[in-house]
Design a protein around this motif. Structure first.
Motif, PDB file in Angstrom:
ATOM      1  N   PRO A 171       7.324  -1.797  -3.356  1.00 60.84           N
ATOM      2  CA  PRO A 171       6.608  -2.834  -2.597  1.00 60.84           C
ATOM      3  C   PRO A 171       5.726  -2.279  -1.486  1.00 60.84           C
ATOM      4  O   PRO A 171       4.781  -2.945  -1.055  1.00 60.84           O
ATOM      5  CB  PRO A 171       7.756  -3.681  -2.013  1.00 60.84           C
ATOM      6  CG  PRO A 171       8.932  -2.768  -1.984  1.00 60.84           C
ATOM      7  CD  PRO A 171       8.779  -1.875  -3.168  1.00 60.84           C
ATOM      8  N   GLU A 172       6.029  -1.058  -1.027  1.00 58.50           N
ATOM      9  CA  GLU A 172       5.222  -0.495   0.058  1.00 58.50           C
ATOM     10  C   GLU A 172       3.766  -0.292  -0.359  1.00 58.50           C
ATOM     11  O   GLU A 172       2.869  -0.222   0.489  1.00 58.50           O
ATOM     12  CB  GLU A 172       5.809   0.838   0.526  1.00 58.50           C
ATOM     13  CG  GLU A 172       5.786   1.958  -0.502  1.00 58.50           C
ATOM     14  CD  GLU A 172       6.964   1.917  -1.452  1.00 58.50           C
ATOM     15  OE1 GLU A 172       7.109   2.840  -2.271  1.00 58.50           O
ATOM     16  OE2 GLU A 172       7.746   0.952  -1.376  1.00 58.50           O
ATOM     17  N   LYS A 173       3.501  -0.210  -1.662  1.00 58.24           N
ATOM     18  CA  LYS A 173       2.132  -0.045  -2.134  1.00 58.24           C
ATOM     19  C   LYS A 173       1.282  -1.314  -1.937  1.00 58.24           C
ATOM     20  O   LYS A 173       0.064  -1.266  -2.049  1.00 58.24           O
ATOM     21  CB  LYS A 173       2.123   0.360  -3.609  1.00 58.24           C
ATOM     22  CG  LYS A 173       2.628   1.783  -3.853  1.00 58.24           C
ATOM     23  CD  LYS A 173       2.372   2.217  -5.266  1.00 58.24           C
ATOM     24  CE  LYS A 173       2.768   3.679  -5.486  1.00 58.24           C
ATOM     25  NZ  LYS A 173       2.457   4.138  -6.852  1.00 58.24           N
ATOM     26  N   LEU A 174       1.956  -2.429  -1.684  1.00 60.57           N
ATOM     27  CA  LEU A 174       1.238  -3.686  -1.468  1.00 60.57           C
ATOM     28  C   LEU A 174       1.024  -3.977   0.014  1.00 60.57           C
ATOM     29  O   LEU A 174       0.584  -5.071   0.370  1.00 60.57           O
ATOM     30  CB  LEU A 174       2.015  -4.849  -2.092  1.00 60.57           C
ATOM     31  CG  LEU A 174       2.105  -4.878  -3.613  1.00 60.57           C
ATOM     32  CD1 LEU A 174       2.956  -6.057  -4.054  1.00 60.57           C
ATOM     33  CD2 LEU A 174       0.726  -4.963  -4.235  1.00 60.57           C
ATOM     34  N   LYS A 175       1.317  -3.023   0.861  1.00 59.59           N
ATOM     35  CA  LYS A 175       1.269  -3.260   2.306  1.00 59.59           C
ATOM     36  C   LYS A 175      -0.087  -3.784   2.757  1.00 59.59           C
ATOM     37  O   LYS A 175      -0.177  -4.692   3.587  1.00 59.59           O
ATOM     38  CB  LYS A 175       1.608  -1.963   3.050  1.00 59.59           C
ATOM     39  CG  LYS A 175       1.713  -2.124   4.549  1.00 59.59           C
ATOM     40  CD  LYS A 175       2.133  -0.825   5.204  1.00 59.59           C
ATOM     41  CE  LYS A 175       2.240  -0.988   6.710  1.00 59.59           C
ATOM     42  NZ  LYS A 175       2.642   0.282   7.375  1.00 59.59           N
ATOM     43  N   ILE A 178      -0.640  -7.697   1.230  1.00 56.95           N
ATOM     44  CA  ILE A 178       0.291  -8.794   1.496  1.00 56.95           C
ATOM     45  C   ILE A 178      -0.385  -9.898   2.305  1.00 56.95           C
ATOM     46  O   ILE A 178      -0.158 -11.090   2.082  1.00 56.95           O
ATOM     47  CB  ILE A 178       1.544  -8.272   2.237  1.00 56.95           C
ATOM     48  CG1 ILE A 178       2.432  -7.489   1.279  1.00 56.95           C
ATOM     49  CG2 ILE A 178       2.328  -9.413   2.847  1.00 56.95           C
ATOM     50  CD1 ILE A 178       2.980  -8.301   0.138  1.00 56.95           C
ATOM     51  N   PHE A 179      -1.240  -9.511   3.252  1.00 59.77           N
ATOM     52  CA  PHE A 179      -1.920 -10.498   4.088  1.00 59.77           C
ATOM     53  C   PHE A 179      -2.734 -11.465   3.234  1.00 59.77           C
ATOM     54  O   PHE A 179      -2.701 -12.688   3.447  1.00 59.77           O
ATOM     55  CB  PHE A 179      -2.833  -9.797   5.101  1.00 59.77           C
ATOM     56  CG  PHE A 179      -3.731 -10.729   5.855  1.00 59.77           C
ATOM     57  CD1 PHE A 179      -3.246 -11.493   6.904  1.00 59.77           C
ATOM     58  CD2 PHE A 179      -5.066 -10.859   5.501  1.00 59.77           C
ATOM     59  CE1 PHE A 179      -4.074 -12.356   7.596  1.00 59.77           C
ATOM     60  CE2 PHE A 179      -5.899 -11.720   6.195  1.00 59.77           C
ATOM     61  CZ  PHE A 179      -5.403 -12.469   7.240  1.00 59.77           C
ATOM     62  N   PHE A 180      -3.461 -10.952   2.247  1.00 63.03           N
ATOM     63  CA  PHE A 180      -4.303 -11.808   1.414  1.00 63.03           C
ATOM     64  C   PHE A 180      -3.456 -12.684   0.492  1.00 63.03           C
ATOM     65  O   PHE A 180      -3.805 -13.844   0.238  1.00 63.03           O
ATOM     66  CB  PHE A 180      -5.264 -10.944   0.592  1.00 63.03           C
ATOM     67  CG  PHE A 180      -6.231 -10.168   1.436  1.00 63.03           C
ATOM     68  CD1 PHE A 180      -7.325 -10.786   2.011  1.00 63.03           C
ATOM     69  CD2 PHE A 180      -6.025  -8.817   1.684  1.00 63.03           C
ATOM     70  CE1 PHE A 180      -8.222 -10.071   2.801  1.00 63.03           C
ATOM     71  CE2 PHE A 180      -6.900  -8.095   2.473  1.00 63.03           C
ATOM     72  CZ  PHE A 180      -8.000  -8.732   3.040  1.00 63.03           C
ATOM     73  N   VAL A 218      -3.063  -8.123  -8.138  1.00 62.78           N
ATOM     74  CA  VAL A 218      -2.951  -6.917  -7.313  1.00 62.78           C
ATOM     75  C   VAL A 218      -2.034  -5.903  -7.967  1.00 62.78           C
ATOM     76  O   VAL A 218      -2.331  -4.699  -8.018  1.00 62.78           O
ATOM     77  CB  VAL A 218      -2.446  -7.280  -5.905  1.00 62.78           C
ATOM     78  CG1 VAL A 218      -2.157  -6.019  -5.103  1.00 62.78           C
ATOM     79  CG2 VAL A 218      -3.461  -8.145  -5.185  1.00 62.78           C
ATOM     80  N   VAL A 219      -0.903  -6.377  -8.470  1.00 66.52           N
ATOM     81  CA  VAL A 219       0.064  -5.479  -9.106  1.00 66.52           C
ATOM     82  C   VAL A 219      -0.545  -4.832 -10.340  1.00 66.52           C
ATOM     83  O   VAL A 219      -0.388  -3.629 -10.581  1.00 66.52           O
ATOM     84  CB  VAL A 219       1.350  -6.250  -9.481  1.00 66.52           C
ATOM     85  CG1 VAL A 219       2.238  -5.386 -10.374  1.00 66.52           C
ATOM     86  CG2 VAL A 219       2.113  -6.646  -8.234  1.00 66.52           C
ATOM     87  N   THR A 220      -1.254  -5.629 -11.148  1.00 67.34           N
ATOM     88  CA  THR A 220      -1.889  -5.083 -12.351  1.00 67.34           C
ATOM     89  C   THR A 220      -2.952  -4.058 -11.979  1.00 67.34           C
ATOM     90  O   THR A 220      -3.068  -2.990 -12.594  1.00 67.34           O
ATOM     91  CB  THR A 220      -2.529  -6.222 -13.163  1.00 67.34           C
ATOM     92  OG1 THR A 220      -1.555  -7.203 -13.457  1.00 67.34           O
ATOM     93  CG2 THR A 220      -3.105  -5.684 -14.468  1.00 67.34           C
TER      94      THR A 220
END
Length: 237
Positions: A171-175, A178-180, A218-220
């Motif tokens: 999950p740290e890769k989405l840091k 996350i705001f968006f 985002v994950v993809t």
């Protein structure tokens, strides 16, 4: 729906969940808590139905009428005191959390303040937030609707990010994103909750779906194994 979803991702829930001795203990505790809340929920519903039939009143007026006509005089004060204690306790924890977020997450990130200065900012924030809440309550026609709107906006912004933090492998890769993801949920909740765009689906459901779609994109894009992510979510649910 927004209240239930807000409770699921609440800090108090997670603290108790993590302190369980084992997975089976946590599961059994959740089942027991559900049964207790399910039984307790009948009492306010019965009071509301009975109050409406006896006094031809709105549901929001049922509890005061019930206290006046159905509770012995010696217990009326204790009953009202218990309600006020619950309200004050909940309000205190929420206001403290909000003021801490203002001082720590906003002011501290912009400039390096001393602990004393942050404490002063937190205290002032608590006063301002309390006054805003008081003004809203004085001019509001329905406190219940305010609570539902508040939970809708809160849950719309934070539900998907919290769930992603639990189920994503990294999950740290989405840091940075996350705001968006949260912003999309909040904006869509405002649009549908205030009828700028209308739909038969509850606004909180629409907001969570849109946030989830942004998360999937985002994950993809970041190649974080979206198939495993969805499979993990479904398995754990």
């Amino acid at each position: 729906i927004p209240t239930v979803l807000g409770t699921i991702i609440g800090q108090d829930f997670h603290q108790k969940l993590y302190s369980a001795k084992s997975g089976s203990t946590a599961r059994n505790a959740c089942i027991l808590a559900f049964l207790v809340l399910f039984l307790l929920s009948f009492f306010p519903v019965i009071i509301g139905i009975k109050g409406a039939s006896l006094f031809s009143i709105q549901a929001s007026e049922a509890m005061p009428q019930f206290i006046i006509f159905a509770i012995p005089s010696i217990l009326k004060g204790l009953f009202i005191a218990a309600i006020l204690a619950a309200i004050i306790g909940s309000a205190q924890s929420v206001i403290n959390a909000a003021s801490t977020q203002v001082s720590e997450d906003i002011f501290k990130s912009f400039k390096k303040f001393s602990d004393k200065k942050l404490g002063q900012i937190s205290a002032l924030s608590a006063i301002i937030i309390s006054l805003i809440a008081l003004i809203i309550s004085l001019f509001s026609s329905s406190i219940i609707n305010n609570i539902i709107v508040a939970y809708t906006l809160y849950t719309a912004g934070i539900f998907i990010p919290v769930i992603a933090a639990f189920y994503l492998q990294k999950p740290e890769k989405l840091k940075g994103q996350i705001f968006f993801i949260a912003l999309i949920g909040i904006i869509s909740a405002v649009i549908f909750e205030f009828k700028i765009l209308d739909t038969e689906i509850p606004p909180i459901i629409v907001s969570i779906i849109l946030s989830f779609l942004v998360l999937v994109f985002v994950v993809t894009k970041k190649k974080l194994q979206i198939a495993k992510f969805i499979k993990s979510c479904l398995y754990k649910i």
